[in-house]
Design an enzyme around this catalytic site. Sequence first.
Site, mmCIF file in Angstrom:
data_model
loop_
_atom_site.group_PDB
_atom_site.id
_atom_site.type_symbol
_atom_site.label_atom_id
_atom_site.label_comp_id
_atom_site.label_asym_id
_atom_site.label_seq_id
_atom_site.Cartn_x
_atom_site.Cartn_y
_atom_site.Cartn_z
ATOM 1 C CG ASN A 9 -0.327 0.024 2.509
ATOM 2 O OD1 ASN A 9 0.892 -0.075 2.610
ATOM 3 N ND2 ASN A 9 -1.107 0.140 3.566
ATOM 4 C CB CYS A 10 4.489 1.884 -0.043
ATOM 5 S SG CYS A 10 5.716 3.140 -0.379
ATOM 6 C CG ASN A 11 0.752 6.718 -1.918
ATOM 7 O OD1 ASN A 11 -0.144 5.906 -2.137
ATOM 8 N ND2 ASN A 11 0.572 7.775 -1.154
ATOM 9 C CE LYS A 14 -1.389 1.619 -3.192
ATOM 10 N NZ LYS A 14 -2.500 2.393 -2.613
#
Length: 116
Positions: A9-11, A14
Amino acid sequence: MLNVYGIKNCNTVKKAFNWLNAHKIEYTFHDYKKEPAEEKQLIAWQKLIPWESLINKKGTTWKKLNPEQQAAVVDEKSAREILLAHNSMIKRPLIELENELILGFDEQLYTEKLLK
């Protein structure tokens, strides 16, 4: 095939996924939450890049450490210990290449290193 390490879920992770997928580059993702980094991995990574580079000092995990804990990270061994205890502090994504690592997301660097 590349190995990509990080937290799903780390931007920044992503962004890396999006770039890799757009360029049809196959990779295996290793989520630190499900597959914590092991000491032997950290030792291998520290042979390729300076230990200071592995630590994400801008992230909340580092910032939550007290000043004494932060000050105690002074060499490869102490960095390894803190990163083993707090995998989310490893700069991400971490991409393993043959005898090289890429840390973070940098589109220009990805293009140079991954689109050969």
